[in-house]
Design an enzyme around this catalytic site. Structure first.
Site, PDB file in Angstrom:
ATOM      1  N   GLY A 117       3.107   2.663   3.849  1.00 39.77           N
ATOM      2  CA  GLY A 117       2.420   3.751   4.560  1.00 39.77           C
ATOM      3  C   GLY A 117       3.282   5.003   4.568  1.00 39.77           C
ATOM      4  N   SER A 150       5.094  -0.100  -1.779  1.00 38.94           N
ATOM      5  CA  SER A 150       4.905   1.274  -1.328  1.00 38.94           C
ATOM      6  C   SER A 150       6.102   1.720  -0.484  1.00 38.94           C
ATOM      7  CB  SER A 150       3.574   1.397  -0.573  1.00 38.94           C
ATOM      8  OG  SER A 150       3.206   2.741  -0.426  1.00 38.94           O
ATOM      9  N   TYR A 151       5.882   2.200   0.747  1.00 38.76           N
ATOM     10  CA  TYR A 151       7.002   2.682   1.555  1.00 38.76           C
ATOM     11  C   TYR A 151       7.940   1.553   1.981  1.00 38.76           C
ATOM     12  CZ  TYR A 151       9.495   6.068   4.407  1.00 38.76           C
ATOM     13  OH  TYR A 151      10.462   6.902   4.906  1.00 38.76           O
ATOM     14  N   ASP A 166      -0.628   1.747 -11.803  1.00 43.67           N
ATOM     15  CA  ASP A 166      -0.383   2.315 -10.482  1.00 43.67           C
ATOM     16  C   ASP A 166       0.025   3.773 -10.645  1.00 43.67           C
ATOM     17  OD1 ASP A 166       0.379   3.011  -7.934  1.00 43.67           O
ATOM     18  OD2 ASP A 166       1.900   1.450  -7.732  1.00 43.67           O
ATOM     19  N   HIS A 174      -1.745  -0.201  -7.335  1.00 46.80           N
ATOM     20  CA  HIS A 174      -0.724  -0.069  -6.295  1.00 46.80           C
ATOM     21  C   HIS A 174      -0.530  -1.367  -5.515  1.00 46.80           C
ATOM     22  CE1 HIS A 174       2.033   2.186  -3.926  1.00 46.80           C
ATOM     23  NE2 HIS A 174       1.311   2.161  -2.826  1.00 46.80           N
TER      24      HIS A 174
END
Length: 435
Positions: free
Chosen positions: A124, A220-221, A357, A409
């Site tokens: 996020g 991701s984050y 991605d 992703h």
């Protein structure tokens, strides 16, 4: 043509407003806030905070009987063939503030007493590892389109490991605080400390896992969360002079998060959003597609807001959402020093990437790896699954880079079987098969 483009952009704006549960959206928002918020550091603030602060062990609370209390008897709508134990509940990480993190834990159907322990983190920042990771990606179940029943994910990672899904930081999913100021002061540093405090207390609750091989994974984050947590574990293991558990950290595997800036972050976000919008328009009215259903966010949100489900999960009645935009007070812009620190401590580091991605492109991750100037031990080559190319792999001294063919992703959503093959190799300490 012009009118059609305007209509598409209007639909995109409407879609972006309605669809909250999208990690790419929240990564893009963080990039925008970083450019305008002076509290987001462009230096190595995170490292300084952790290296210079006076060491103090994480607070341990009594955990007697809580493992049994957290056991899930049955999730509403689950299939009949469930052959593993599952648990969920809260672990308090700050009793003074009343800050508690929610977890969901699934044991392996077989060999649970010897299989490693894996922590999964979504990104996020502000997106749920339970709603995404467990319910849409690598967990044992997926939610049917009725929003009420579950079906088995045959390629769940608990086939090869015992897996914890942690909703972190506070304010994400079911995780909460009794101190309202906590919701406005999240950042890289406190997220790592809270996750570490969660782990040492969770291991008191589940003492049979104290000496188990432990791995951190995410996407991701979580390219920030995972290496920062790993370094926090190593720091505490090294400085530990109490009876606090020494965590048996063996490896970190993440879909590495490169923080784009300026035009490129906006461009990649726009293209991703258009692609997701088109897939929603194409498939949401007709139901599921093979493996990846772009409407899964809706099914999961409906399911997790059902009173019977929340009761089964032992959570406080609340409105659950997949992602929340958090006020992020500190972010380490460059996490490569964290990666180097892990390699220097003989921690296995794998970076993986879906080859379609556009949020964390293969090319950007390779540029980041090249900047480390690591010796190549296994040159770039294909890896295989069921007589097909599953992706490509390159082995460096201390680091492995793997791509997954046909994955976006959320790699385990797009390619669950290939993702399971990659994580199995990672846990065994071997490269994916060359033939």
């Amino acid at each position: 043509m012009h009118n059609k483009l305007v209509q598409l952009l209007n639909l995109l704006l409407l879609f972006s407003t309605l669809c909250n549960a999208n990690q790419a959206n929240y990564l893009h928002k963080l990039l925008k806030s970083r450019r305008s918020n002076s509290r987001i550091s462009d230096s190595d603030t995170w490292s300084q905070l952790h290296e210079e602060r006076e060491y103090s062990p994480a607070l341990l609370a009594p955990q007697d009987g809580l493992m049994q209390a957290d056991r899930i008897v049955e999730l509403p709508g689950q299939p009949d063939d469930v052959d593993f134990d599952q648990y969920s509940g809260y672990v308090t990480v700050d009793p003074t503030a009343g800050r508690a993190l929610f977890y969901y834990f699934v044991e392996s159907p077989t060999n649970s007493s010897t299989n490693p322990l894996v922590l999964w983190l979504n990104g996020g920042p502000g997106c749920s590892s339970f709603g995404f990771g467990a319910m849409e990606e690598l967990g044992p179940f997926r939610v049917n389109s009725d929003g009420k029943t579950l079906f088995r994910n045959n390629y769940a990672w608990n086939n090869v490991a015992n897996v914890i899904f942690l909703e972190s930081p506070v304010g994400v999913g079911f995780s909460y605080s009794n101190t309202s100021a906590d919701y406005g002061s999240n950042g890289d540093s406190r997220t790592a400390v809270d996750a570490y405090t969660f782990l040492v207390n969770w291991l008191e609750r589940f003492p049979q896992y104290k000496t188990r091989d432990f791995f951190i994974t995410g996407e991701s984050y979580a390219g920030h969360y995972a290496p920062q947590l790993a370094n926090t574990i190593l720091l505490n293991n090294k400085k530990n002079n109490t009876n606090q558990t020494v965590i048996n950290l063996k490896g970190v595997a993440v879909c590495y998060s490169i923080l784009f800036t300026g035009f490129f972050s906006s461009f990649f976000f726009l293209i991703n959003s258009i692609a997701l919008l088109l897939s929603m328009m194409a498939f949401c009215s007709t139901g599921s597609v093979n493996f990846f259903d772009p409407c899964s966010d809706t099914y999961v949100e409906y399911y997790l807001n059902t009173a019977r489900v929340q009761n089964a999960l032992h959570v406080k009645p609340t409105t659950w959402v997949g992602c929340k935009f958090l006020n992020w007070t500190d972010a380490q812009i460059n996490v490569l020093p964290m990666i180097e620190s892990l390699m220097a401590s003989d921690i296995s580091v794998w970076l993986y990437s879906g080859d379609i991605d556009i949020n964390v492109p293969v090319t950007s991750t390779r540029y980041a790896i090249n900047s480390l100037k690591l010796p190549v031990e296994t040159p770039w080559r294909p890896w295989y699954l069921d007589n097909e190319v599953g992706g490509y792999v390159e082995g460096y001294k201390g680091l492995t880079f793997v791509t997954v063919r046909g994955a976006g992703h959320l790699v385990p959503s797009y390619q669950p079987q290939r993702a399971l093959s990659v994580i199995s190799s990672f846990l065994q300490g071997i490269l994916p098969p060359s033939s």
